[in-house]
Write an enzyme that holds these catalytic residues in place. Structure first.
Site, PDB file in Angstrom:
ATOM      1  N   ARG A  47      12.605   6.311   5.150  1.00 56.81           N
ATOM      2  CA  ARG A  47      13.538   5.487   5.940  1.00 56.81           C
ATOM      3  C   ARG A  47      14.637   5.007   5.013  1.00 56.81           C
ATOM      4  O   ARG A  47      14.364   4.621   3.871  1.00 56.81           O
ATOM      5  CB  ARG A  47      12.835   4.244   6.487  1.00 56.81           C
ATOM      6  CG  ARG A  47      11.635   4.548   7.325  1.00 56.81           C
ATOM      7  CD  ARG A  47      12.025   4.826   8.753  1.00 56.81           C
ATOM      8  NE  ARG A  47      10.861   5.122   9.562  1.00 56.81           N
ATOM      9  CZ  ARG A  47      10.910   5.379  10.856  1.00 56.81           C
ATOM     10  NH1 ARG A  47      12.066   5.389  11.488  1.00 56.81           N
ATOM     11  NH2 ARG A  47       9.825   5.648  11.520  1.00 56.81           N
ATOM     12  N   HIS A  61      12.772  10.128  -6.973  1.00 62.92           N
ATOM     13  CA  HIS A  61      13.462  11.199  -6.243  1.00 62.92           C
ATOM     14  C   HIS A  61      13.141  12.526  -6.930  1.00 62.92           C
ATOM     15  O   HIS A  61      13.235  12.613  -8.167  1.00 62.92           O
ATOM     16  CB  HIS A  61      14.974  10.931  -6.251  1.00 62.92           C
ATOM     17  CG  HIS A  61      15.732  11.936  -5.449  1.00 62.92           C
ATOM     18  ND1 HIS A  61      15.727  11.941  -4.071  1.00 62.92           N
ATOM     19  CD2 HIS A  61      16.473  13.007  -5.831  1.00 62.92           C
ATOM     20  CE1 HIS A  61      16.442  12.960  -3.636  1.00 62.92           C
ATOM     21  NE2 HIS A  61      16.911  13.614  -4.676  1.00 62.92           N
TER      22      HIS A  61
HETATM   23  C1  GRF Z   1       7.848  12.882  -3.608  1.00 55.73           C
HETATM   24  O1  GRF Z   1       8.274  14.164  -3.981  1.00 55.73           O
HETATM   25  C2  GRF Z   1       8.934  11.874  -3.845  1.00 55.73           C
HETATM   26  O2  GRF Z   1       9.753  12.179  -4.927  1.00 55.73           O
HETATM   27  C3  GRF Z   1       9.741  11.966  -2.576  1.00 55.73           C
HETATM   28  O3  GRF Z   1       8.775  12.141  -1.561  1.00 55.73           O
HETATM   29  C4  GRF Z   1       7.628  12.781  -2.103  1.00 55.73           C
HETATM   30  C5  GRF Z   1       6.437  11.947  -1.740  1.00 55.73           C
HETATM   31  O4  GRF Z   1       5.222  12.612  -2.028  1.00 55.73           O
HETATM   32  N1  GRF Z   1      10.595  10.810  -2.429  1.00 55.73           N
HETATM   33  P1  GRF Z   1       3.856  11.824  -1.924  1.00 55.73           P
HETATM   34  O5  GRF Z   1       3.759  11.249  -0.513  1.00 55.73           O
HETATM   35  O6  GRF Z   1       3.839  10.758  -2.976  1.00 55.73           O
HETATM   36  O7  GRF Z   1       2.780  12.849  -2.154  1.00 55.73           O
END
Ligand code: GRF
Length: 191
Positions: A92, A110
């Site tokens: 979000r 990220h």
């Molecule tokens: C990760 O790759 C993070 O960088 C991105 O969303 C993904 C989340 O993965 N913002 P998880 O739910 O922690 O397995």
């Protein structure tokens, strides 16, 4: 001793890496906040014994709808004595209402080397690019999308024949290593 809340929408592998890394030390992951009923991160929280909460975003996606959910989140975060809010796959866009309330106590991970490839498809976008390196970024959250000051980055070279699946897996393992390190160092600096 600081209390961390993780905000997530999906599988929660970063949430789990953080909870395990802080476990046994002076700080704790005290709360998981999720915006999706049935998301994998909620199962992980139950398994790890971390309190969790689902915050419903009403349909619409207007600033008013988002702000209402954010008010609920801030009330819970405050009553839980949270010192640092960690976004880990929270899908979000936060409004300035929430960002300003938690400014300096709000970080994100990220899956690309910002400022390149911001947005919801960091892995696919960086894989599709001709960039010689792929990687991950941990940054402070500001009012923009993936625009806040960078805290740390890790990268790896694109090897010939690298597949998307291999890139994803390498990116996730870097995330699980880097995010806990950065969170611990931010917590040390909060005083
Ligand atoms: C990760 O790759 C993070 O960088 C991105 O969303 C993904 C989340 O993965 N913002 P998880 O739910 O922690 O397995």
């Amino acid at each position: 001793m600081a209390r961390v809340a993780v905000l997530a929408s999906g599988s929660g592998s970063n949430f789990e890496a953080l909870a395990k890394a802080l476990n046994g030390g002076p700080h704790s992951v005290a709360l998981l906040v999720c915006d999706k009923t049935g998301a994998g991160c909620l199962d992980r929280a139950a398994r790890l014994g971390v309190k969790s909460l689902v915050v419903a975003y009403a349909k619409g996606g207007t600033p008013e709808v988002r702000q209402e959910a954010e008010r609920t989140m801030t009330t819970v975060l405050e009553s839980s004595g949270i010192d640092l809010v960690v976004l880990a796959g929270f899908m979000r866009v936060l409004t300035p209402l929430f960002v300003n309330r938690w400014k300096g106590r709000l970080i994100n991970i990220h899956p690309a080397l910002l400022p390149r490839h911001p947005g919801a498809h960091g892995i696919a976008d960086s894989f599709a690019s001709k960039d010689a390196e792929l990687g991950v970024t941990v940054h402070w959250v500001d009012e923009g999308v993936d625009t806040g000051a960078v805290l740390a980055q890790r990268s790896f070279p694109r090897t010939p024949g690298l597949t998307l699946e291999e890139a994803e897996s390498h990116i996730h393992s870097l995330e699980h290593e880097l995010y806990p390190q950065v969170v611990l160092s931010v917590l040390d600096g909060l005083g």
